[in-house]
Design a protein around this motif. Sequence first.
Motif, mmCIF file in Angstrom:
data_model
loop_
_atom_site.group_PDB
_atom_site.id
_atom_site.type_symbol
_atom_site.label_atom_id
_atom_site.label_comp_id
_atom_site.label_asym_id
_atom_site.label_seq_id
_atom_site.Cartn_x
_atom_site.Cartn_y
_atom_site.Cartn_z
ATOM 1 N N TRP A 28 53.441 -43.220 11.461
ATOM 2 C CA TRP A 28 54.370 -43.994 12.279
ATOM 3 C C TRP A 28 53.604 -44.948 13.193
ATOM 4 N N SER A 29 52.517 -44.467 13.789
ATOM 5 C CA SER A 29 51.714 -45.307 14.680
ATOM 6 C C SER A 29 51.093 -46.472 13.918
ATOM 7 N N LYS A 30 50.603 -46.211 12.715
ATOM 8 C CA LYS A 30 50.035 -47.292 11.900
ATOM 9 C C LYS A 30 51.112 -48.307 11.521
ATOM 10 N N ASN A 31 52.318 -47.826 11.262
ATOM 11 C CA ASN A 31 53.429 -48.712 10.926
ATOM 12 C C ASN A 31 53.770 -49.624 12.103
ATOM 13 N N GLN A 32 53.645 -49.108 13.325
ATOM 14 C CA GLN A 32 53.944 -49.898 14.511
ATOM 15 C C GLN A 32 52.936 -51.032 14.724
ATOM 16 N N LEU A 33 51.786 -50.949 14.077
ATOM 17 C CA LEU A 33 50.761 -51.994 14.194
ATOM 18 C C LEU A 33 51.008 -53.159 13.236
ATOM 19 N N ALA A 79 45.215 -43.062 17.647
ATOM 20 C CA ALA A 79 43.969 -42.370 17.998
ATOM 21 C C ALA A 79 44.240 -40.924 18.393
ATOM 22 N N THR A 80 45.324 -40.697 19.139
ATOM 23 C CA THR A 80 45.684 -39.337 19.540
ATOM 24 C C THR A 80 46.040 -38.488 18.324
ATOM 25 N N ALA A 81 46.808 -39.049 17.399
ATOM 26 C CA ALA A 81 47.187 -38.304 16.194
ATOM 27 C C ALA A 81 45.961 -38.000 15.337
ATOM 28 N N GLN A 82 45.037 -38.959 15.237
ATOM 29 C CA GLN A 82 43.818 -38.737 14.448
ATOM 30 C C GLN A 82 42.964 -37.637 15.086
ATOM 31 N N ALA A 83 42.855 -37.654 16.405
ATOM 32 C CA ALA A 83 42.098 -36.602 17.099
ATOM 33 C C ALA A 83 42.770 -35.248 16.916
#
Length: 102
Positions: A28-33, A79-83
Amino acid sequence: EVDRALAQRPELQRIRAQRTQNEVELQWSKNQLLPSLDLTLMGSQDLGRGDPRFDRPELTGTLMLELPFQRRVAKGRAATAQAGLSRLEAEERMARDRVTAE
């Protein structure tokens, strides 16, 4: 026998569920980019006794393109999700090793 024990352990099931949740958050975060494109069409027609010159249907369209120049929130979430995924992978390895040792 070890595989069955690994599949039945609640802590491993919890870690897998959390990892799935983090993977969805990362996607979802990547989609927002990414840029977004919205198309809107609206139609209308005046009814009733009016001037016949203006009694024809109208069609209005709008096209909006948004480019992600500064998406700090989405980058931070990614970054938070990846961590979180890295942390959960380490937890899962430790739990698997503990179950195998038992």
